[in-house]
Design an enzyme around this catalytic site. Structure first.
Site, short mmCIF file in Angstrom:
data_model
loop_
_atom_site.label_atom_id
_atom_site.label_comp_id
_atom_site.label_asym_id
_atom_site.label_seq_id
_atom_site.Cartn_x
_atom_site.Cartn_y
_atom_site.Cartn_z
N ARG A 22 -4.16 1.73 0.98
CA ARG A 22 -3.13 1.13 0.13
C ARG A 22 -1.89 2.02 0.05
NH1 ARG A 22 -5.48 -3.33 -1.77
NH2 ARG A 22 -7.74 -3.16 -1.92
N HIS A 39 3.03 3.22 11.65
CA HIS A 39 2.25 2.43 10.69
C HIS A 39 2.77 1.01 10.64
CE1 HIS A 39 5.51 4.55 8.57
NE2 HIS A 39 5.63 3.47 7.82
N HIS A 92 3.04 -2.05 7.98
CA HIS A 92 2.89 -2.49 6.58
C HIS A 92 2.29 -3.89 6.60
CE1 HIS A 92 5.74 0.50 4.67
NE2 HIS A 92 6.21 0.53 5.91
P1 DGP Z 1 8.13 3.68 5.94
O1 DGP Z 1 9.36 3.57 5.10
O2 DGP Z 1 7.94 2.46 6.83
O3 DGP Z 1 8.04 4.98 6.69
O4 DGP Z 1 6.92 3.60 4.90
C1 DGP Z 1 6.17 4.69 4.50
C2 DGP Z 1 5.29 4.21 3.38
O5 DGP Z 1 4.32 5.20 3.12
C3 DGP Z 1 6.00 3.97 2.04
O6 DGP Z 1 5.89 2.59 1.70
C4 DGP Z 1 5.26 4.83 1.04
C5 DGP Z 1 4.01 5.22 1.76
N1 DGP Z 1 3.53 6.55 1.47
C6 DGP Z 1 4.23 7.71 1.57
N2 DGP Z 1 3.46 8.77 1.23
C7 DGP Z 1 2.23 8.25 0.94
C8 DGP Z 1 1.01 8.84 0.51
O7 DGP Z 1 0.87 10.06 0.36
N3 DGP Z 1 -0.03 8.00 0.30
C9 DGP Z 1 0.06 6.64 0.47
N4 DGP Z 1 -1.02 5.91 0.22
N5 DGP Z 1 1.21 6.05 0.86
C10 DGP Z 1 2.28 6.85 1.08
#
Ligand code: DGP
Length: 115
Positions: free
Chosen positions: A29, A101, A103
């Protein structure tokens, strides 16, 4: 080994709400959810972004990521109403974490254009 926070999640060095895992991919998540269901699907190998992907070289991995997205969508019961898959690539797209990644967003009606 690992350059981003996602490598630490893969290596269980920091916690995450993991919802799905195979030999090649991990899904957990998003910490800043933008929809009732917001899950990140990542490869276990380090690829910074879509820019470093090749359809031929990474076809198996990309297939695995799409299979994971469908499996998670089903598990989260958003497969019938519909969902959105997003890959942000680079600064203009707002990519924050340079570990590839997808989403997976669902549980509400999405807007288009995405902004
Ligand atoms: P992007 O902007 O596409 O690089 O999205 C990165 C996403 O990663 C953002 O929606 C927040 C998420 N994210 C960043 N750090 C963490 C973390 O430590 N844990 C989790 N679960 N999500 C994270």
């Amino acid at each position: 080994m690992g350059n981003t926070i996602f490598s630490k999640i893969i290596n269980r060095e920091i916690p995450a709400d993991i919802v799905y895992e195979t030999d090649s991919v991990l899904a957990f998540r998003d910490i800043k959810p933008q929809a009732p269901t917001h899950i990140l699907i990542i490869p276990k190998i380090e690829i910074p972004s879509v820019r470093e992907l090749s359809g031929k070289e990474h076809s198996q991995l990309l297939g695995d990521m799409i299979d994971a997205a469908n499996a998670v969508a089903k598990k989260e019961k958003i497969d019938q109403d519909g969902f959105r898959l997003v890959l942000n690539c680079g600064a203009n797209a707002g990519q924050e974490v340079y570990h590839l990644h997808i989403h997976l967003l669902g549980g509400r009606k999405m807007n288009w254009p995405p902004g």
